[in-house]
Scaffold this motif. Structure first.
Motif, PDB file in Angstrom:
ATOM      1  N   GLY B 300       0.782  -1.232   0.000  1.00  0.00           N
ATOM      2  CA  GLY B 300       0.000   0.000   0.000  1.00  0.00           C
ATOM      3  C   GLY B 300       0.812   1.280   0.000  1.00  0.00           C
ATOM      4  O   GLY B 300       0.268   2.354   0.215  1.00  0.00           O
ATOM      5  N   ALA B 301       2.126   1.167  -0.234  1.00  0.00           N
ATOM      6  CA  ALA B 301       2.940   2.382  -0.261  1.00  0.00           C
ATOM      7  C   ALA B 301       3.229   2.794  -1.704  1.00  0.00           C
ATOM      8  O   ALA B 301       3.726   2.006  -2.492  1.00  0.00           O
ATOM      9  N   THR B 318      11.424  -2.551   5.054  1.00  0.00           N
ATOM     10  CA  THR B 318      10.573  -1.381   4.837  1.00  0.00           C
ATOM     11  C   THR B 318      10.795  -0.863   3.419  1.00  0.00           C
ATOM     12  O   THR B 318      11.943  -0.816   2.958  1.00  0.00           O
ATOM     13  N   GLU B 320      11.714   1.457   1.492  1.00  0.00           N
ATOM     14  CA  GLU B 320      12.424   2.743   1.414  1.00  0.00           C
ATOM     15  C   GLU B 320      13.393   2.695   0.254  1.00  0.00           C
ATOM     16  O   GLU B 320      14.117   1.707   0.116  1.00  0.00           O
ATOM     17  N   ALA B 323      20.083   5.009  -2.332  1.00  0.00           N
ATOM     18  CA  ALA B 323      20.778   5.732  -3.395  1.00  0.00           C
ATOM     19  C   ALA B 323      21.149   4.754  -4.503  1.00  0.00           C
ATOM     20  O   ALA B 323      21.477   3.605  -4.231  1.00  0.00           O
ATOM     21  N   GLU B 472       2.082  12.613   2.092  1.00  0.00           N
ATOM     22  CA  GLU B 472       1.679  11.386   2.778  1.00  0.00           C
ATOM     23  C   GLU B 472       2.447  10.176   2.257  1.00  0.00           C
ATOM     24  O   GLU B 472       2.680   9.222   2.980  1.00  0.00           O
ATOM     25  N   GLU B 473       2.798  10.206   0.982  1.00  0.00           N
ATOM     26  CA  GLU B 473       3.383   9.032   0.351  1.00  0.00           C
ATOM     27  C   GLU B 473       4.906   9.039   0.285  1.00  0.00           C
ATOM     28  O   GLU B 473       5.513   8.064  -0.120  1.00  0.00           O
ATOM     29  N   SER B 474       5.513  10.160   0.661  1.00  0.00           N
ATOM     30  CA  SER B 474       6.969  10.180   0.773  1.00  0.00           C
ATOM     31  C   SER B 474       7.330   9.111   1.796  1.00  0.00           C
ATOM     32  O   SER B 474       6.588   8.887   2.748  1.00  0.00           O
ATOM     33  N   CYS B 475       8.474   8.437   1.598  1.00  0.00           N
ATOM     34  CA  CYS B 475       8.808   7.400   2.577  1.00  0.00           C
ATOM     35  C   CYS B 475       9.257   8.037   3.884  1.00  0.00           C
ATOM     36  O   CYS B 475       9.243   7.401   4.931  1.00  0.00           O
ATOM     37  N   GLY B 476       9.667   9.294   3.816  1.00  0.00           N
ATOM     38  CA  GLY B 476      10.051  10.009   5.035  1.00  0.00           C
ATOM     39  C   GLY B 476      11.506   9.838   5.412  1.00  0.00           C
ATOM     40  O   GLY B 476      11.935  10.271   6.480  1.00  0.00           O
ATOM     41  N   LYS B 477      12.281   9.188   4.532  1.00  0.00           N
ATOM     42  CA  LYS B 477      13.673   8.907   4.886  1.00  0.00           C
ATOM     43  C   LYS B 477      14.549  10.155   4.791  1.00  0.00           C
ATOM     44  O   LYS B 477      15.285  10.465   5.722  1.00  0.00           O
ATOM     45  N   CYS B 478      14.486  10.865   3.683  1.00  0.00           N
ATOM     46  CA  CYS B 478      15.421  11.985   3.542  1.00  0.00           C
ATOM     47  C   CYS B 478      14.765  13.332   3.834  1.00  0.00           C
ATOM     48  O   CYS B 478      13.586  13.533   3.616  1.00  0.00           O
ATOM     49  N   ARG B 482      10.895  14.783   2.916  1.00  0.00           N
ATOM     50  CA  ARG B 482       9.948  14.766   4.034  1.00  0.00           C
ATOM     51  C   ARG B 482       9.624  16.173   4.521  1.00  0.00           C
ATOM     52  O   ARG B 482       8.466  16.555   4.654  1.00  0.00           O
ATOM     53  N   LEU B 520      16.798  12.034  -2.137  1.00  0.00           N
ATOM     54  CA  LEU B 520      17.429  10.732  -2.314  1.00  0.00           C
ATOM     55  C   LEU B 520      16.920  10.017  -3.562  1.00  0.00           C
ATOM     56  O   LEU B 520      17.673   9.386  -4.282  1.00  0.00           O
TER      57      LEU B 520
END
Lengths: 242, 618
Positions: B300-301, B318, B320, B323, B472-478, B482, B520
């Motif tokens: 669902g991501a 996860t 994510e 690079a 909402e759909e950014s993985c939030g890592k970088c 985010r 990223l």
């Protein structure tokens, strides 16, 4: 002998071992590149992006993260080009808006001449955590217990214990606390108990049978003792008294 | 089910036998039961056909086929009658008996034919419809001819002959050469040359290599991959097996979005059938080549459509991205060389192997060969899946195939390439639709979403909508992605609420350039596109919001007010009935209604229902 390559950093030629990253080679040669989510004992992750540099290959210039970029023959790197500085400033601007009262972030931002974020006052948040994942990665890669993980995605991403309940696998070693670049994790040893509230955990501390100081969580010492198959009572005395 | 096929010759024999089945010659009714037709009621229609045929014991006189998506979703449920290529639209259960009756008598039913909304002229044949006439359906076309759950159907129309050809007459390098010469570029949006990608993967060091189908189509409004995987799963599978042979891989993965249950079901069935027939597994068609496939469901991501995030997800981690300084063709899934291609890219492969590189590159333009499937949605008359030769004009898609803008409204913009694509204005309506031209204009091909907007769409609001999705759909890592998208969305939100400030546009542009430079992965890198293109092409709309605190399209609630034009209002009371907040009062016949501003929630329902144009938005 491993293969070596020659690359240029800030106009100066350097010889480097193939397989190393630009950040490692820069550090080996005393060139400072700022980082937040990097730790030399932990796999690079590329989340904070602070270590960005500008590279040139042929006629193309681009921004890459030096913690992940492997050195290659003929690579030209600039660690503080105007484009790098512009982007690094924006990163700190964004981090400052998120962590508007965090000392580490404020200090770094000030180094780059940012006193307050470019964003409206009402956007400012007071987090301490920058979601760099160092705590999670240290717990997994160094400690080997994976007691915590990054949960959710996007703006909701954060390090949390499983099911947001007490981190049952945690041994209280405090690696997360020591490795956190922004002091976002609080750890307290008091009255024979270690507390890490972020993971909802409490640990009884071991008392040295000689000097009487409480020197490490019982759970951590048990974990180490079992892992290395040490005799019972091995940790009764603290390292200072041994 | 036929028995195991042991050689290319056996496959050929089976194909000949299947294509000469006694069914051929009987009239055939093919009903679309694709995902888009189902909410229109295609399931009960299909059941009614089956029941009627059984009741009247017409099995010997009529062939009935349930197929995947035909493309013209706007008019669903759809049926095609052969011979005659008769196109029936908006079929109801009540029509079923008559369709069977008339088909047997070789007659047509006028009321079920397509009528041109402008001229009201009837069109009998599917191929003559403006919607289909201007397309080139080399990939989607077979959807109307086969039952996707039947491997016999696929083999009967020549399916798996490309695989047989590749395995028995071509060397892996030769296959790669043909794909390279065809000029096929990745249909997932990147547009990288597929043949070159295969070649790098083949030459990469490593004993174990993987091939992957990316069916994690997450763009809002896009369903081209779904239509293909649900409607013709064997074509994707055949392409994958050929690719695996060319690359030297023995294990493939199909990563399907969890929200695509039908695609998941059909592709799983297809795999099981192919395995039973010896087209998957050990010693395929007696060639000595082994290959197996696993299907994985997404979680669902949206970001898992990105190749490295997809691979992380396949590994059980996860989703994510990482690079790509070392490419996935060198070091991908479990650090092994991995080739990942989009559903549509794989489906092109059998066509290229069968018809040759020269045939393929004769379609489209130089550098942009072949066709591309788009999900045409939004304020256009004919919504659906369209397949066009690369290089035709936006105008041809929107006006010739799409039939122009709904309700006689004015065209304003078209958004291509999913949430991180761009919005193109009317002045670019003659832009050539290909990878390079779209990118140059600030948009992108993406996985083929195409959303048409009219004068009632506010472009600032559109940019805000897409950024909300990406936030909402950014993985939030970088950090850039985010934190940057969040701030951009907040600024856009403020602008739509009349709190825009001088300098906001500069800050948005600065953030955009930062995200493009420092993110990223491509999600962050392309997230500014909706903002940059709307600022570039619709700057006056931003200015109106920021300086005059006005929304010219009448969308942004904080900036608009509804009122009744008394002279135009006949007091019919329609608006009174539909107003959900009881803000409008009926003052009696022939007297204009009265709107209470304090109760109005600005939902626009009164505006949409009033036929007299008596509701004004300011």
């Amino acid at each position: 002998m491993s293969e070596s390559v020659t690359l240029t950093i800030n106009g100066q030629k350097y010889s480097a071992e193939k397989g190393k990253t630009v950040l490692q080679v820069a550090a080996d040669n005393g060139i400072k590149i700022p980082t937040l989510c990097h730790h030399e004992e932990i796999e690079p992750y590329g989340a904070c992006r602070l270590c960005i540099v500008e590279i040139t290959r042929g006629t193309r210039n681009r921004i890459v993260t030096s913690c992940l970029y492997p050195v290659e023959e003929g690579l030209v790197v600039q660690t503080d080009s105007p484009r790098v500085v512009r982007n690094r400033k924006m990163l700190l601007d964004l981090l400052l808006a998120r962590c508007s009262e965090n000392k580490v972030i404020k200090g770094l931002a000030a180094e780059y001449g940012i006193e307050k974020p470019s964003f409206r006052e009402e956007y400012r948040e007071k987090h301490d955590c920058i979601v760099c994942g160092l705590c999670v990665r240290a717990c997994e890669q160094v400690v080997g217990v994976s007691a915590i993980s990054l949960v959710n995605r996007g703006i909701h991403k954060e390090p949390k214990p499983p099911y947001l309940e007490r981190a049952k696998a945690c041994i209280g070693c405090g690696s997360c606390f020591y490795v956190c670049p922004t002091n976002a994790i609080q750890m307290e040893d008091k009255n024979g108990i270690r507390r890490i509230d972020r993971w909802k955990v409490e640990f009884k501390l071991k008392k040295c049978s000689k000097c009487g100081i409480e020197w490490a969580p019982v759970a951590q010492l048990e974990y180490i003792r079992k892992k290395w198959d040490l005799p019972a009572g091995f940790f009764d005395i603290c390292p200072n008294c041994k | 089910m036929p028995s195991k096929i042991k050689s290319s010759r056996d496959l050929e024999k089976l194909q000949q036998a299947l294509s000469k089945k006694p069914d051929t010659g009987k009239p055939r009714i093919s009903v679309c039961n694709g995902t888009a037709c189902r909410p229109y009621g295609s399931n009960p229609v299909v059941d009614a056909f089956k029941l009627e045929i059984e009741k009247r014991a017409l099995d010997n006189q009529l062939e009935f086929k349930v197929t995947g998506c035909h493309g013209f979703c706007e008019r669903g449920p759809i049926a095609i009658i052969e011979p005659g290529n008769i196109f029936y639209q908006k079929i109801k259960v009540e029509d079923v008996a008559e369709i069977i009756e008339k088909t047997l008598k070789k007659e047509t039913i006028g009321r079920l034919l397509y009528k041109d909304p402008g001229t009201n002229l009837e069109t009998v044949k599917q191929d003559d419809l403006p919607f289909y006439r201007n397309q080139k359906r080399i990939i989607l076309g077979n959807n109307t001819r086969i039952d996707p759950t039947s491997i016999e159907d696929y083999i009967a129309i020549g399916g798996y002959s490309a695989l047989a050809k590749a395995l028995s007459t071509m060397q892996p390098e030769q296959i790669i050469d043909v794909v390279k010469q065809s000029g096929l570029r990745g249909r997932g949006g990147g547009g990288f040359l597929t043949g070159s990608k295969w070649e790098t993967c083949r030459n990469a060091h490593g004993d174990v290599k993987y091939v992957i189908v990316n069916a994690d189509e997450g763009d809002p409004g896009a369903y081209a991959n779904e239509g293909l995987l649900t409607g013709n799963p064997h074509s994707v599978l055949e392409g994958l097996i050929i690719g695996a042979f060319a690359i030297g891989s023995h294990q493939g993965y199909i990563y399907v979005r969890n929200e695509y249950p039908l695609a998941l079901k059909n592709v799983t069935t297809a795999m099981q059938q192919a395995e039973k027939l010896g087209l998957l597994g050990k010693n395929i068609l007696g060639s000595g080549f082994d290959f197996s496939v696993r299907v994985n469901r997404g979680g669902g991501a949206f970001v898992c459509g990105e190749s490295t995030a997809l691979m992380a997800s396949l590994e059980g981690k996860t989703g994510e991205p990482r690079a790509k300084y070392v490419h996935t063709v060198e070091k991908g899934l479990w650090d092994s060389p991995s080739d990942l291609n989009n559903v549509e890219t794989w489906a092109n492969i059998p066509q290229i192997i069968n018809n040759g590189a020269a045939w393929f590159s004769s379609i489209g333009t130089k550098g942009n060969t072949g066709t591309k499937i788009f999900s045409l949605t939004g304020k256009v008359n004919n919504t659906g899946l369209v397949e066009i030769p690369m290089g035709i004009k936006l105008r041809e898609i929107i006006f010739d195939i799409g039939g122009g803008i709904r309700g006689g409204k004015k065209f304003k913009a078209v958004q291509t390439g999913g949430p991180s694509g761009g919005c193109l204005p009317e002045k670019l309506i003659d832009l050539s639709v290909d990878f390079d031209e779209l990118t140059k204009a600030g948009a992108m091909m993406g996985s083929g979403g195409m959303i048409v907007m009219d004068e009632d769409n506010c472009m600032v609001d559109v940019a805000r909508y897409f950024l909300t999705f990406l936030e909402e759909e950014s993985c939030g890592k970088c950090v850039p992605c985010r934190e940057g998208i969040k701030r951009m969305r907040q600024i856009l939100n403020d602008i739509t609420e009349g709190k825009g400030r001088e300098g906001d546009l500069d800050l948005l542009k600065e953030l955009s350039s930062h995200l493009k430079d420092s993110s990223l992965c491509a999600l962050g890198g392309s997230a500014p596109n909706p903002v940059l293109t709307t600022i570039k092409y619709f700057s006056e709309e931003y200015e109106a919001h920021i300086k005059q605190k006005k929304c010219p399209a009448g969308v942004c609630k904080m900036l608009i007010q509804f009122s009744i034009i008394d002279e135009k209002c006949p007091g019919c009371g329609m608006c009174v009935k539909v107003c959900p907040s009881n803000a409008i009062t009926d003052m009696g016949k022939k007297k204009p209604v009265v709107l209470d501003q304090s109760k109005c929630i600005k939902c626009r329902t009164c505006y949409d229902i009033c036929r007299m144009g008596a509701v004004k938005i300011e």
